[in-house]
Design an enzyme around this catalytic site. Structure first.
Site, PDB file in Angstrom:
ATOM      1  N   ASP A  67      28.733 -14.298  16.950  1.00 21.68           N
ATOM      2  CA  ASP A  67      29.631 -14.009  18.071  1.00 21.68           C
ATOM      3  C   ASP A  67      29.968 -12.529  18.188  1.00 21.68           C
ATOM      4  O   ASP A  67      29.664 -11.725  17.299  1.00 21.68           O
ATOM      5  CB  ASP A  67      30.916 -14.840  17.951  1.00 21.68           C
ATOM      6  CG  ASP A  67      31.491 -14.843  16.523  1.00 21.68           C
ATOM      7  OD1 ASP A  67      31.107 -13.983  15.717  1.00 21.68           O
ATOM      8  OD2 ASP A  67      32.324 -15.712  16.229  1.00 21.68           O
ATOM      9  N   ASN A 135      42.038 -23.255  12.487  1.00 24.90           N
ATOM     10  CA  ASN A 135      42.080 -24.446  13.348  1.00 24.90           C
ATOM     11  C   ASN A 135      40.731 -25.178  13.371  1.00 24.90           C
ATOM     12  O   ASN A 135      40.486 -26.004  14.240  1.00 24.90           O
ATOM     13  CB  ASN A 135      42.486 -24.051  14.768  1.00 24.90           C
ATOM     14  CG  ASN A 135      41.497 -23.082  15.423  1.00 24.90           C
ATOM     15  OD1 ASN A 135      40.474 -22.733  14.831  1.00 24.90           O
ATOM     16  ND2 ASN A 135      41.797 -22.646  16.628  1.00 24.90           N
ATOM     17  N   HIS A 137      37.730 -23.802  13.791  1.00 28.63           N
ATOM     18  CA  HIS A 137      36.653 -23.268  14.634  1.00 28.63           C
ATOM     19  C   HIS A 137      35.517 -22.717  13.786  1.00 28.63           C
ATOM     20  O   HIS A 137      35.712 -22.270  12.663  1.00 28.63           O
ATOM     21  CB  HIS A 137      37.162 -22.254  15.669  1.00 28.63           C
ATOM     22  CG  HIS A 137      37.547 -20.898  15.169  1.00 28.63           C
ATOM     23  ND1 HIS A 137      38.684 -20.250  15.592  1.00 28.63           N
ATOM     24  CD2 HIS A 137      36.946 -20.051  14.308  1.00 28.63           C
ATOM     25  CE1 HIS A 137      38.747 -19.072  15.003  1.00 28.63           C
ATOM     26  NE2 HIS A 137      37.714 -18.921  14.218  1.00 28.63           N
ATOM     27  N   GLU A 142      36.408 -23.035  19.740  1.00 27.90           N
ATOM     28  CA  GLU A 142      37.770 -23.499  19.509  1.00 27.90           C
ATOM     29  C   GLU A 142      37.873 -25.021  19.699  1.00 27.90           C
ATOM     30  O   GLU A 142      36.963 -25.638  20.277  1.00 27.90           O
ATOM     31  CB  GLU A 142      38.701 -22.781  20.493  1.00 27.90           C
ATOM     32  CG  GLU A 142      38.693 -21.252  20.362  1.00 27.90           C
ATOM     33  CD  GLU A 142      39.497 -20.732  19.167  1.00 27.90           C
ATOM     34  OE1 GLU A 142      39.597 -21.424  18.134  1.00 27.90           O
ATOM     35  OE2 GLU A 142      40.037 -19.615  19.280  1.00 27.90           O
TER      36      GLU A 142
HETATM   37  C1  GLP Z   1      36.792 -15.358  13.387  1.00 22.83           C
HETATM   38  C2  GLP Z   1      35.278 -15.510  13.540  1.00 22.83           C
HETATM   39  C3  GLP Z   1      34.766 -16.690  12.762  1.00 22.83           C
HETATM   40  C4  GLP Z   1      35.324 -16.663  11.369  1.00 22.83           C
HETATM   41  C5  GLP Z   1      36.812 -16.853  11.421  1.00 22.83           C
HETATM   42  C6  GLP Z   1      37.484 -16.848  10.058  1.00 22.83           C
HETATM   43  O1  GLP Z   1      37.526 -15.929  14.386  1.00 22.83           O
HETATM   44  N1  GLP Z   1      34.836 -15.604  14.888  1.00 22.83           N
HETATM   45  O2  GLP Z   1      33.351 -16.662  12.771  1.00 22.83           O
HETATM   46  O3  GLP Z   1      34.749 -17.652  10.601  1.00 22.83           O
HETATM   47  O4  GLP Z   1      37.371 -15.808  12.186  1.00 22.83           O
HETATM   48  O5  GLP Z   1      37.745 -15.550   9.643  1.00 22.83           O
HETATM   49  P1  GLP Z   1      38.184 -15.138   8.199  1.00 22.83           P
HETATM   50  O6  GLP Z   1      36.981 -15.272   7.348  1.00 22.83           O
HETATM   51  O7  GLP Z   1      38.620 -13.712   8.335  1.00 22.83           O
HETATM   52  O8  GLP Z   1      39.266 -16.039   7.796  1.00 22.83           O
END
Ligand code: GLP
Length: 241
Positions: A67, A135, A137, A142
C-alpha cells in the site's frame, strides 16, 4: 494456518527473516510482497544484517508493496516508498526498478487495479509479508472490505488514522485515503507470512487464529488460504475474553 509463538518482537523479526531469506536463497528470482509499519522493522534489520554476512544476492528479486498513502510520493518522508528505501532497499543489492509500490498519485480504481495486472505479469507473489492493524486490517483493508477486493483507493478509519498518527507531526497530517492491494490481491499470493507483535494486537490475533471468518475482521480471510504462517510474540498472543 501455522502459528509460531516467540518471545518478543526481535525474535519475531529473526524467525520471519529466516523464512524470507530461505526463499530468496532457493530461488534468486523470488517475487516478494512486502509490508510497512513498525512490526517489520526488526525483520528488515535482520535481512540486511544476514544479507551482508552471508552475501545474499537480491539482484534478481522483485518486490511489490501492499500500500501507499494517497497523495504522498517518494519526496515525502512519511510515504511508504520512502520507508521501504530507508528500512530495506538502500541496504541490499536489489534493483530499484524491481521494487514496486502502488503510486500515491493514483486517482481512480481503473488505474489502481493495473497494480494487480502488473503482479500477475510477474508470475504472482511467492510470499506476501503482512503486518496486522489493531482493528484486524491487512494492507489498508479496513473492516467491511469485501473479501474479493482488488487494488483500490480506500478510506482509512478513524482508529487507523489515530494509530498511524505517531509517524506524523500531527494527526491532521495523516492522509485519510490510501491505495491498497485488496484482500483478493493478498489471497492470490502463494504463501503468506503475517507478523504481529505487542499487546495492542492481541484481540486481532485472537480473531485471526480462531475466526469466525467475517468481514468485520479483515484478517480472518486468511483462514481461507492454504499456506499461511503467523508469527506472534507472547504479548500479541495474550488475548483474554
Ligand atoms: C498500517 C499498514 C499496515 C500495517 C499496520 C500495522 O496501517 N498499512 O500494512 O500492517 O499499519 O502497523 P504497525 O506494524 O506499525 O503496528
Amino acid at each position: 494456518m501455522k502459528v509460531i509463538v516467540v518471545k518478543n518482537a526481535q525474535e519475531a523479526g529473526k524467525v520471519g527473516a529466516e523464512i524470507i531469506l530461505n526463499l530468496v536463497k532457493e530461488n534468486s528470482k523470488t517475487v516478494l510482497g512486502l509490508a510497512t509499519g513498525s512490526t517489520p522493522i526488526p525483520l528488515y534489520k535482520e535481512i540486511i544484517s544476514r544479507t551482508n554476512s552471508e552475501k545474499i544476492d537480491w539482484s534478481n528479486v522483485t518486490t511489490f508493496n501492499l500500500d501507499e498513502y494517497k497523495g504522498l510520493t517518494e519526496k515525502d518522508d512519511q510515504s511508504y516508498v520512502y520507508f521501504m528505501r530507508k528500512q530495506l532497499f538502500n541496504h541490499i543489492n536489489i534493483e530499484k526498478e524491481n521494487t514496486h509500490l502502488p503510486s500515491g498519485l493514483i486517482n481512480s480504481n481503473h488505474e489502481a487495479v493495473k497494480y494487480d495486472e502488473k503482479i500477475k505479469n510477474h508470475g504472482g507473489i511467492d510470499l506476501q509479508l503482512l503486518g496486522l492493524g489493531i482493528n484486524g486490517h491487512v494492507g489498508f483493508n479496513e473492516p467491511g472490505t469485501p473479501f474479493n477486493s482488488l487494488t483500490s483507493i480506500v478510506n482509512l478509519t478513524e482508529s487507523t488514522i489515530e494509530a498511524n498518527a505517531r509517524f506524523f507531526e500531527k494527526k491532521s497530517d495523516v492522509p485519510t485515503q490510501a491505495i491498497s492491494m485488496g484482500l483478493q490481491s493478498i489471497m492470490n499470493a502463494k504463501k503468506i507470512l503475517l507478523v504481529a507483535t505487542g499487546k495492542n494486537k492481541a484481540e486481532a490475533v485472537h480473531y485471526l487464529i480462531n475466526g469466525p471468518i467475517s468481514e468485520e475482521w479483515p484478517c480472518t480471510v486468511l483462514l481461507n488460504h492454504k499456506d499461511v504462517t503467523v508469527i506472534v510474540d507472547e504479548e500479541a498472543n495474550s488475548y483474554k475474553k
